[in-house]
Design a protein around this motif. Structure first.
Motif, PDB file in Angstrom:
ATOM      1  N   MET A  10       0.815  -1.222   0.000  1.00 29.91           N
ATOM      2  CA  MET A  10       0.000   0.000   0.000  1.00 29.91           C
ATOM      3  C   MET A  10       0.844   1.266   0.000  1.00 29.91           C
ATOM      4  N   SER A  11       2.081   1.176   0.475  1.00 28.20           N
ATOM      5  CA  SER A  11       2.951   2.357   0.452  1.00 28.20           C
ATOM      6  C   SER A  11       3.882   2.332  -0.755  1.00 28.20           C
ATOM      7  N   LEU A  21      -5.225  13.735  -2.922  1.00 33.31           N
ATOM      8  CA  LEU A  21      -4.942  12.378  -3.386  1.00 33.31           C
ATOM      9  C   LEU A  21      -4.776  11.423  -2.208  1.00 33.31           C
ATOM     10  N   TYR A  22      -4.108  11.890  -1.188  1.00 39.68           N
ATOM     11  CA  TYR A  22      -3.880  11.097   0.022  1.00 39.68           C
ATOM     12  C   TYR A  22      -5.205  10.736   0.685  1.00 39.68           C
ATOM     13  N   TYR A  56      -7.107   8.166  -1.421  1.00 39.50           N
ATOM     14  CA  TYR A  56      -6.497   6.842  -1.328  1.00 39.50           C
ATOM     15  C   TYR A  56      -6.767   6.191   0.023  1.00 39.50           C
ATOM     16  N   ILE A  87      -9.694   3.716  -1.075  1.00 41.11           N
ATOM     17  CA  ILE A  87      -8.968   2.600  -1.674  1.00 41.11           C
ATOM     18  C   ILE A  87      -8.379   1.666  -0.616  1.00 41.11           C
ATOM     19  N   THR A  88      -7.784   2.244   0.438  1.00 43.47           N
ATOM     20  CA  THR A  88      -7.164   1.440   1.488  1.00 43.47           C
ATOM     21  C   THR A  88      -8.120   0.423   2.118  1.00 43.47           C
TER      22      THR A  88
END
Length: 245
Positions: A39-40, A177-178, A181, A185-186
């Motif tokens: 994920m990162s 964006l962060y 996400y 998404i996470t």
């Protein structure tokens, strides 16, 4: 801002935050390392290396890794700093079991010990360790101040604390964006790979509520640390807090 200590993985559960955190990590332990790096996109490895660089100047012989999880940070610290002994503590037996397997496979059992332990009641005497590390764990504490005060207690005078933790970027368009996400998404990735949407929905909520920057520096000062600094990484996605007893 919501109190991070009231953010829990399982809304409606009668378990304490500490018990919920232990259960959550037990459930995702088998996929935790993979998801961290996936994920990162591997950036978390760079962050960890940068954090450990803050300890090179003191060449620690004895280290404590709090909320050690599967021992990733402790293993990296052994490779980069070569201390005589590292103890990792965590409240999740599931995570520790995976960590012990990794330590044994690497032949590091004589240098790294992973054991059950609570950050708020650390079972070591005052002034035991030269350095203490925490990677992505302090926001999960049930009582942040108590946990930090305990770390200050078991750190030797002149010893260093290094905390690596997620933070909220403020720069456009990284912030947008962060948030996209992390919020949408996470949790889907967590549900798909680790079969735990709760754990990866809890993640962005806990990061959002966690005291950051100057607020976190003030807390560290209040519990007894000195020379507290904060360095942001990757446009503010992550922060390194460094402090001396």
């Amino acid at each position: 801002m919501q109190d991070v200590q009231k953010i829990v993985p399982f809304e409606g559960s009668k378990l304490s935050k500490k018990e919920q955190i232990a259960t959550m990590f037990d459930n995702i332990a088998y996929r935790y390392d993979f998801l961290n790096h996936f994920m990162s996109m591997g950036i978390d490895i760079i962050w960890r290396k940068k954090a450990l660089n803050y300890l090179r100047s003191i060449q620690p012989k004895t280290m404590l890794d709090v909320a050690t999880g599967t021992g990733d940070f402790a293993i990296m610290a052994e490779k980069r700093l070569n201390p005589e002994k590292i103890v990792g503590i965590d409240i999740s037996e599931g995570m520790l079991a995976h960590g012990r397997e990794k330590v044994e496979k690497l032949g590091l059992s004589n240098k790294i010990t992973l054991q059950a332990g609570d950050s708020e009641t650390i079972s070591f005497q005052d002034k035991t360790f030269d350095a203490i590390t925490v990677a992505f764990g302090v926001r999960n504490f049930e009582n942040l101040e108590k946990g930090l005060a305990e770390m200050c207690r078991v750190l030797k005078p002149g010893g260093k604390l290094v905390i690596l933790e997620f933070s909220n970027p403020t720069v456009f368009p990284i912030k947008q964006l962060y948030n996209l996400y992390f919020r949408y998404i996470t949790p889907l990735i967590g549900k798909w790979i680790a079969k735990s949407q709760e754990a990866y929905s809890y993640l962005p909520e806990s990061v959002k509520a966690f005291p950051q920057g100057e607020a976190m520096k003030t807390i560290l000062n209040n519990v007894g640390f000195q020379a507290v600094t904060c360095k942001t990484l990757s446009f503010g996605i992550c922060s390194i807090y460094c402090a001396t007893r």
